[in-house]
Design a protein around this motif. Structure first.
Motif, PDB file in Angstrom:
ATOM      1  N   HIS A  14       0.858  -1.186   0.000  1.00  0.00           N
ATOM      2  CA  HIS A  14       0.000   0.000   0.000  1.00  0.00           C
ATOM      3  C   HIS A  14       0.896   1.238   0.000  1.00  0.00           C
ATOM      4  O   HIS A  14       1.736   1.408   0.897  1.00  0.00           O
ATOM      5  CB  HIS A  14      -0.905   0.006   1.221  1.00  0.00           C
ATOM      6  CG  HIS A  14      -1.774  -1.219   1.340  1.00  0.00           C
ATOM      7  ND1 HIS A  14      -2.497  -1.718   0.277  1.00  0.00           N
ATOM      8  CD2 HIS A  14      -2.022  -2.048   2.393  1.00  0.00           C
ATOM      9  CE1 HIS A  14      -3.171  -2.793   0.678  1.00  0.00           C
ATOM     10  NE2 HIS A  14      -2.895  -3.020   1.943  1.00  0.00           N
ATOM     11  N   GLU A  86      -1.445   5.770  -3.383  1.00  0.00           N
ATOM     12  CA  GLU A  86      -2.760   5.143  -3.202  1.00  0.00           C
ATOM     13  C   GLU A  86      -3.505   5.745  -2.017  1.00  0.00           C
ATOM     14  O   GLU A  86      -4.696   5.523  -1.846  1.00  0.00           O
ATOM     15  CB  GLU A  86      -2.587   3.638  -2.992  1.00  0.00           C
ATOM     16  CG  GLU A  86      -2.003   2.945  -4.213  1.00  0.00           C
ATOM     17  CD  GLU A  86      -1.607   1.510  -3.954  1.00  0.00           C
ATOM     18  OE1 GLU A  86      -1.703   0.705  -4.894  1.00  0.00           O
ATOM     19  OE2 GLU A  86      -1.193   1.178  -2.822  1.00  0.00           O
ATOM     20  N   LYS A 178      -9.237  -0.697  -2.407  1.00  0.00           N
ATOM     21  CA  LYS A 178      -8.753  -1.717  -3.341  1.00  0.00           C
ATOM     22  C   LYS A 178      -9.733  -2.886  -3.429  1.00  0.00           C
ATOM     23  O   LYS A 178     -10.005  -3.396  -4.521  1.00  0.00           O
ATOM     24  CB  LYS A 178      -7.376  -2.223  -2.894  1.00  0.00           C
ATOM     25  CG  LYS A 178      -6.240  -1.246  -3.156  1.00  0.00           C
ATOM     26  CD  LYS A 178      -4.925  -1.855  -2.717  1.00  0.00           C
ATOM     27  CE  LYS A 178      -3.754  -0.969  -3.099  1.00  0.00           C
ATOM     28  NZ  LYS A 178      -2.475  -1.528  -2.657  1.00  0.00           N
ATOM     29  N   GLU A 179     -10.246  -3.291  -2.279  1.00  0.00           N
ATOM     30  CA  GLU A 179     -11.192  -4.411  -2.278  1.00  0.00           C
ATOM     31  C   GLU A 179     -12.465  -4.051  -3.031  1.00  0.00           C
ATOM     32  O   GLU A 179     -13.017  -4.867  -3.760  1.00  0.00           O
ATOM     33  CB  GLU A 179     -11.509  -4.823  -0.839  1.00  0.00           C
ATOM     34  CG  GLU A 179     -10.349  -5.565  -0.170  1.00  0.00           C
ATOM     35  CD  GLU A 179     -10.567  -5.769   1.316  1.00  0.00           C
ATOM     36  OE1 GLU A 179     -11.573  -5.256   1.852  1.00  0.00           O
ATOM     37  OE2 GLU A 179      -9.714  -6.436   1.934  1.00  0.00           O
ATOM     38  N   ARG A 181     -12.661  -2.147  -5.488  1.00  0.00           N
ATOM     39  CA  ARG A 181     -12.348  -2.118  -6.922  1.00  0.00           C
ATOM     40  C   ARG A 181     -11.808  -3.452  -7.410  1.00  0.00           C
ATOM     41  O   ARG A 181     -11.326  -3.562  -8.527  1.00  0.00           O
ATOM     42  CB  ARG A 181     -11.315  -1.016  -7.203  1.00  0.00           C
ATOM     43  CG  ARG A 181     -11.758   0.356  -6.748  1.00  0.00           C
ATOM     44  CD  ARG A 181     -10.613   1.345  -6.831  1.00  0.00           C
ATOM     45  NE  ARG A 181     -10.747   2.228  -7.975  1.00  0.00           N
ATOM     46  CZ  ARG A 181      -9.822   3.078  -8.393  1.00  0.00           C
ATOM     47  NH1 ARG A 181      -8.685   3.160  -7.755  1.00  0.00           N
ATOM     48  NH2 ARG A 181     -10.016   3.830  -9.437  1.00  0.00           N
ATOM     49  N   GLU A 183      -9.123  -5.001  -6.246  1.00  0.00           N
ATOM     50  CA  GLU A 183      -7.666  -4.959  -6.323  1.00  0.00           C
ATOM     51  C   GLU A 183      -7.012  -5.439  -5.028  1.00  0.00           C
ATOM     52  O   GLU A 183      -5.865  -5.150  -4.757  1.00  0.00           O
ATOM     53  CB  GLU A 183      -7.186  -3.521  -6.590  1.00  0.00           C
ATOM     54  CG  GLU A 183      -7.681  -2.953  -7.897  1.00  0.00           C
ATOM     55  CD  GLU A 183      -7.351  -1.474  -8.029  1.00  0.00           C
ATOM     56  OE1 GLU A 183      -6.586  -0.961  -7.193  1.00  0.00           O
ATOM     57  OE2 GLU A 183      -7.868  -0.837  -8.952  1.00  0.00           O
ATOM     58  N   LYS A 190      -2.729 -12.045  -8.098  1.00  0.00           N
ATOM     59  CA  LYS A 190      -3.090 -11.201  -9.241  1.00  0.00           C
ATOM     60  C   LYS A 190      -2.637 -11.830 -10.549  1.00  0.00           C
ATOM     61  O   LYS A 190      -3.343 -11.770 -11.545  1.00  0.00           O
ATOM     62  CB  LYS A 190      -2.430  -9.814  -9.090  1.00  0.00           C
ATOM     63  CG  LYS A 190      -3.195  -8.858  -8.215  1.00  0.00           C
ATOM     64  CD  LYS A 190      -2.525  -7.506  -8.279  1.00  0.00           C
ATOM     65  CE  LYS A 190      -3.190  -6.514  -7.349  1.00  0.00           C
ATOM     66  NZ  LYS A 190      -2.473  -5.250  -7.350  1.00  0.00           N
ATOM     67  N   LYS A 193      -5.042 -14.329 -11.546  1.00  0.00           N
ATOM     68  CA  LYS A 193      -6.318 -13.748 -11.955  1.00  0.00           C
ATOM     69  C   LYS A 193      -6.254 -13.156 -13.349  1.00  0.00           C
ATOM     70  O   LYS A 193      -7.223 -13.153 -14.089  1.00  0.00           O
ATOM     71  CB  LYS A 193      -6.755 -12.663 -10.951  1.00  0.00           C
ATOM     72  CG  LYS A 193      -7.335 -13.238  -9.675  1.00  0.00           C
ATOM     73  CD  LYS A 193      -7.939 -12.144  -8.828  1.00  0.00           C
ATOM     74  CE  LYS A 193      -8.591 -12.741  -7.582  1.00  0.00           C
ATOM     75  NZ  LYS A 193      -9.202 -11.723  -6.749  1.00  0.00           N
ATOM     76  N   LYS A 194      -5.088 -12.611 -13.698  1.00  0.00           N
ATOM     77  CA  LYS A 194      -4.962 -11.976 -15.016  1.00  0.00           C
ATOM     78  C   LYS A 194      -5.168 -12.984 -16.138  1.00  0.00           C
ATOM     79  O   LYS A 194      -5.584 -12.637 -17.233  1.00  0.00           O
ATOM     80  CB  LYS A 194      -3.576 -11.322 -15.145  1.00  0.00           C
ATOM     81  CG  LYS A 194      -3.493  -9.977 -14.456  1.00  0.00           C
ATOM     82  CD  LYS A 194      -2.114  -9.372 -14.640  1.00  0.00           C
ATOM     83  CE  LYS A 194      -2.016  -8.070 -13.872  1.00  0.00           C
ATOM     84  NZ  LYS A 194      -0.669  -7.521 -13.912  1.00  0.00           N
TER      85      LYS A 194
END
Length: 201
Positions: A14, A86, A178-179, A181, A183, A190, A193-194
């Motif tokens: 973060h 962020e 983030k959650e 969205r 993210e 990640k 997931k991509k």
């Protein structure tokens, strides 16, 4: 040692940016949070970046803090820093009214760069240990924060009052955002997931 760094690289990061006028205690707050040390006469000449593993809501993560001290006059550099952030701690000194007035300019600059009025941000009134020299009341600062729609906290880098709280509160807001969205995943998750993509018709 290598194993520990491998583990750290898998933790979510973060990114927190410290903003505010010179001399308000941005570096003192950061160093107190990072190392439990109070540095009274810190004179930074360049931006400093710090990273620390912390536990947030029972989960390990990393906080990456960028202290922009000494770079406020370079608009292009500042824009790049702001773009990467962020969440923001907008710090002013409770014993210097001019730094409080400047907070509006910092927030407007963040909103211009981020083009996002929901960006996690906390207004921080530092140097509460110098209460007898206070130039900004809690009510004034709370009123400004309310008009922005953000929290307000008073801190002391010297006594460590609310120092951990202000960072952890901001981290919590960054994580919630983030959650919301989608993210919130770890870097390793990640990547997986991509690979999975779907088309919504």
């Amino acid at each position: 040692m290598a194993r520990r760094s491998d583990k750290a690289s898998d933790l979510p990061v973060h990114k927190v940016i410290m903003v505010g006028s010179g001399g308000v205690g941005k570096s003192a707050l950061t160093l107190q949070f990072m190392y439990d040390e109070f540095v009274e006469d810190y004179e930074p000449t360049k931006a400093d970046s710090y990273r620390k593993t912390v536990v947030l809501q029972g989960q390990e993560c990393q906080i990456d803090i960028l202290d922009t001290a000494g770079q406020e006059d370079y608009a292009v550099i500042r824009d790049n820093y702001f773009r990467s952030g962020e969440g923001f701690l907008c710090v002013f000194s409770l014993v210097d009214r001019e730094t409080f007035a400047a907070s509006n300019d910092f927030r407007e600059h963040i909103l211009r760069v981020k083009v996002d009025n929901q960006i996690p941000l906390i207004l921080v009134g530092n140097k509460v240990d110098l209460d007898d020299r206070r130039e900004v009341t809690s009510e004034e600062a709370q009123g400004l924060a309310s008009s922005w729609g953000v929290p307000y906290l008073e801190t002391s880098a010297k006594t460590k009052f609310n120092v951990d709280k202000v960072y952890y509160d901001l981290l919590g807001r960054i994580q919630q955002r983030k959650e919301a969205r989608g993210e919130g995943a770890n870097p390793s998750e990640k990547k997986n997931k991509k690979k999975k993509k779907c088309t919504i018709l």
